[in-house]
Scaffold this motif. Sequence first.
Motif, PDB file in Angstrom:
ATOM      1  N   PRO A 196     -23.965 -26.143 -34.499  1.00 59.82           N
ATOM      2  CA  PRO A 196     -24.321 -24.791 -34.031  1.00 59.82           C
ATOM      3  C   PRO A 196     -24.421 -24.787 -32.676  1.00 59.82           C
ATOM      4  O   PRO A 196     -23.508 -26.026 -31.697  1.00 59.82           O
ATOM      5  CB  PRO A 196     -25.744 -24.901 -34.203  1.00 59.82           C
ATOM      6  N   LYS A 197     -24.280 -23.412 -31.964  1.00 65.26           N
ATOM      7  CA  LYS A 197     -23.366 -23.161 -30.540  1.00 65.26           C
ATOM      8  C   LYS A 197     -24.692 -24.012 -29.667  1.00 65.26           C
ATOM      9  O   LYS A 197     -24.502 -24.465 -28.878  1.00 65.26           O
ATOM     10  CB  LYS A 197     -23.678 -22.275 -30.217  1.00 65.26           C
ATOM     11  N   GLY A 198     -25.820 -24.382 -30.272  1.00 67.31           N
ATOM     12  CA  GLY A 198     -26.724 -25.151 -29.106  1.00 67.31           C
ATOM     13  C   GLY A 198     -26.674 -26.718 -29.033  1.00 67.31           C
ATOM     14  O   GLY A 198     -27.707 -27.012 -28.752  1.00 67.31           O
ATOM     15  N   ILE A 199     -25.839 -27.355 -29.901  1.00 70.99           N
ATOM     16  CA  ILE A 199     -25.418 -28.699 -30.439  1.00 70.99           C
ATOM     17  C   ILE A 199     -24.495 -29.042 -29.486  1.00 70.99           C
ATOM     18  O   ILE A 199     -23.280 -28.658 -29.932  1.00 70.99           O
ATOM     19  CB  ILE A 199     -26.003 -29.060 -31.642  1.00 70.99           C
ATOM     20  N   LEU A 200     -24.261 -30.029 -28.844  1.00 71.47           N
ATOM     21  CA  LEU A 200     -23.166 -30.555 -28.375  1.00 71.47           C
ATOM     22  C   LEU A 200     -22.470 -31.855 -28.500  1.00 71.47           C
ATOM     23  O   LEU A 200     -23.678 -32.966 -29.258  1.00 71.47           O
ATOM     24  CB  LEU A 200     -22.839 -30.477 -26.498  1.00 71.47           C
ATOM     25  N   LEU A 201     -21.739 -32.682 -29.381  1.00 69.74           N
ATOM     26  CA  LEU A 201     -21.471 -33.826 -30.026  1.00 69.74           C
ATOM     27  C   LEU A 201     -20.957 -34.113 -28.441  1.00 69.74           C
ATOM     28  O   LEU A 201     -20.031 -34.641 -27.610  1.00 69.74           O
ATOM     29  CB  LEU A 201     -20.544 -33.835 -30.788  1.00 69.74           C
TER      30      LEU A 201
ATOM     31  N   LYS B  14     -32.492 -29.180 -25.504  1.00 70.90           N
ATOM     32  CA  LYS B  14     -34.737 -30.153 -25.163  1.00 70.90           C
ATOM     33  C   LYS B  14     -34.438 -31.572 -25.119  1.00 70.90           C
ATOM     34  O   LYS B  14     -35.301 -31.890 -24.911  1.00 70.90           O
ATOM     35  CB  LYS B  14     -36.003 -29.457 -26.515  1.00 70.90           C
ATOM     36  N   GLU B  15     -33.387 -31.820 -26.390  1.00 72.58           N
ATOM     37  CA  GLU B  15     -33.416 -33.602 -26.232  1.00 72.58           C
ATOM     38  C   GLU B  15     -32.193 -33.805 -26.457  1.00 72.58           C
ATOM     39  O   GLU B  15     -30.949 -33.052 -27.438  1.00 72.58           O
ATOM     40  CB  GLU B  15     -33.711 -33.545 -27.266  1.00 72.58           C
ATOM     41  N   VAL B  16     -31.628 -35.527 -26.753  1.00 70.91           N
ATOM     42  CA  VAL B  16     -30.544 -35.817 -26.819  1.00 70.91           C
ATOM     43  C   VAL B  16     -31.337 -36.610 -29.092  1.00 70.91           C
ATOM     44  O   VAL B  16     -32.057 -37.084 -28.138  1.00 70.91           O
ATOM     45  CB  VAL B  16     -29.848 -36.936 -26.665  1.00 70.91           C
ATOM     46  N   VAL B  17     -30.720 -36.553 -29.305  1.00 65.38           N
ATOM     47  CA  VAL B  17     -31.046 -36.920 -30.614  1.00 65.38           C
ATOM     48  C   VAL B  17     -29.741 -37.956 -30.594  1.00 65.38           C
ATOM     49  O   VAL B  17     -28.528 -37.481 -31.094  1.00 65.38           O
ATOM     50  CB  VAL B  17     -31.116 -35.776 -31.547  1.00 65.38           C
ATOM     51  N   ARG B  18     -30.206 -39.071 -30.881  1.00 68.64           N
ATOM     52  CA  ARG B  18     -29.438 -40.513 -31.119  1.00 68.64           C
ATOM     53  C   ARG B  18     -28.950 -41.230 -32.585  1.00 68.64           C
ATOM     54  O   ARG B  18     -30.656 -41.214 -32.646  1.00 68.64           O
ATOM     55  CB  ARG B  18     -29.511 -41.472 -30.041  1.00 68.64           C
ATOM     56  N   TYR B  19     -27.922 -41.431 -33.064  1.00 65.60           N
ATOM     57  CA  TYR B  19     -28.613 -42.338 -34.118  1.00 65.60           C
ATOM     58  C   TYR B  19     -27.544 -42.949 -34.350  1.00 65.60           C
ATOM     59  O   TYR B  19     -26.729 -43.309 -33.393  1.00 65.60           O
ATOM     60  CB  TYR B  19     -27.765 -41.331 -35.288  1.00 65.60           C
ATOM     61  N   GLN B  20     -28.665 -44.623 -34.668  1.00 61.55           N
ATOM     62  CA  GLN B  20     -27.469 -45.849 -34.571  1.00 61.55           C
ATOM     63  C   GLN B  20     -27.583 -46.254 -35.778  1.00 61.55           C
ATOM     64  O   GLN B  20     -28.053 -46.482 -36.564  1.00 61.55           O
ATOM     65  CB  GLN B  20     -29.144 -46.711 -33.758  1.00 61.55           C
ATOM     66  N   LEU B  21     -26.445 -46.567 -35.948  1.00 62.78           N
ATOM     67  CA  LEU B  21     -25.743 -47.167 -37.292  1.00 62.78           C
ATOM     68  C   LEU B  21     -25.208 -49.348 -37.533  1.00 62.78           C
ATOM     69  O   LEU B  21     -25.832 -49.457 -36.100  1.00 62.78           O
ATOM     70  CB  LEU B  21     -24.052 -46.570 -36.999  1.00 62.78           C
ATOM     71  N   TYR B  22     -26.260 -49.162 -38.634  1.00 61.90           N
ATOM     72  CA  TYR B  22     -26.242 -50.740 -39.102  1.00 61.90           C
ATOM     73  C   TYR B  22     -25.651 -50.902 -39.505  1.00 61.90           C
ATOM     74  O   TYR B  22     -24.770 -50.538 -39.871  1.00 61.90           O
ATOM     75  CB  TYR B  22     -27.388 -50.839 -39.299  1.00 61.90           C
ATOM     76  N   LEU B  23     -24.241 -52.648 -38.343  1.00 61.63           N
ATOM     77  CA  LEU B  23     -23.599 -53.039 -39.531  1.00 61.63           C
ATOM     78  C   LEU B  23     -24.033 -53.678 -40.592  1.00 61.63           C
ATOM     79  O   LEU B  23     -24.431 -54.190 -40.905  1.00 61.63           O
ATOM     80  CB  LEU B  23     -22.949 -54.341 -38.434  1.00 61.63           C
TER      81      LEU B  23
ATOM     82  N   VAL C  18     -24.406 -42.151 -32.395  1.00 60.29           N
ATOM     83  CA  VAL C  18     -23.943 -41.027 -32.376  1.00 60.29           C
ATOM     84  C   VAL C  18     -25.005 -40.167 -31.849  1.00 60.29           C
ATOM     85  O   VAL C  18     -26.308 -40.294 -32.285  1.00 60.29           O
ATOM     86  CB  VAL C  18     -23.628 -40.296 -33.880  1.00 60.29           C
ATOM     87  N   ARG C  19     -24.330 -39.554 -30.256  1.00 66.12           N
ATOM     88  CA  ARG C  19     -25.394 -38.918 -30.286  1.00 66.12           C
ATOM     89  C   ARG C  19     -24.679 -38.158 -29.453  1.00 66.12           C
ATOM     90  O   ARG C  19     -23.926 -37.044 -29.430  1.00 66.12           O
ATOM     91  CB  ARG C  19     -25.500 -39.044 -28.687  1.00 66.12           C
ATOM     92  N   PHE C  20     -26.692 -36.439 -30.042  1.00 63.98           N
ATOM     93  CA  PHE C  20     -26.155 -34.624 -29.879  1.00 63.98           C
ATOM     94  C   PHE C  20     -26.985 -34.779 -28.710  1.00 63.98           C
ATOM     95  O   PHE C  20     -27.979 -34.953 -28.614  1.00 63.98           O
ATOM     96  CB  PHE C  20     -26.863 -34.420 -31.116  1.00 63.98           C
ATOM     97  N   ARG C  21     -26.378 -33.372 -28.091  1.00 68.02           N
ATOM     98  CA  ARG C  21     -27.614 -33.248 -26.808  1.00 68.02           C
ATOM     99  C   ARG C  21     -27.772 -32.232 -27.133  1.00 68.02           C
ATOM    100  O   ARG C  21     -26.483 -30.956 -27.767  1.00 68.02           O
ATOM    101  CB  ARG C  21     -26.624 -32.868 -25.441  1.00 68.02           C
ATOM    102  N   THR C  22     -29.239 -31.586 -27.309  1.00 68.48           N
ATOM    103  CA  THR C  22     -29.793 -29.630 -27.342  1.00 68.48           C
ATOM    104  C   THR C  22     -29.842 -29.491 -25.621  1.00 68.48           C
ATOM    105  O   THR C  22     -29.906 -31.133 -25.221  1.00 68.48           O
ATOM    106  CB  THR C  22     -30.482 -30.322 -28.275  1.00 68.48           C
TER     107      THR C  22
END
Length: 144
Positions: free
Chosen positions: A91-96, A122-131, A116-120
């Motif tokens: 969406p236009k409000g989310i930046l990778l 109001k916040e930064v949403v981070r997804y931490q991947l596990y090996l 993986v970090r997405f910026r909105t």
Amino acid sequence: MQNKIQIKQLRIKAFTMLESLLVLGMVSLLALGLSSSVQSTFEAVEEQIFFMEFEELYRETQKRSLASQKKLNLILEENSVRNDYQRLMLPKGILLESNKSITFDKSGGNSSLASVRFRTKKEVVRYQLYLGNGKIKRIQETNN
């Protein structure tokens, strides 16, 4: 006598038209004021739906990799997230924050400890991947 009655009726009709225009103007201003709050609510819902769809696409890519017993890539680009079968538009409000490619091996595990970090707004949403096991953890951080 009839002329005076007609003049009074015309004044009443003009007054009701003026009232109608006044009410229409007030309702228009009220609607414009409320539309901004509705728009921000819509954007927040759109963001949450995107994150749910991203998590589902991640799991779906992992399952397809395991089921087909071949390597699959989940490619995160500036305006979309995709695998060989599906594409999810941002969406236009989310930046990778940075482009990435996550490779799932034949057993469905990923090949990195990347995040993986997405910026909105109001916040930064981070997804931490596990090996190895291919699980992800969602972490929300407030914007500074």
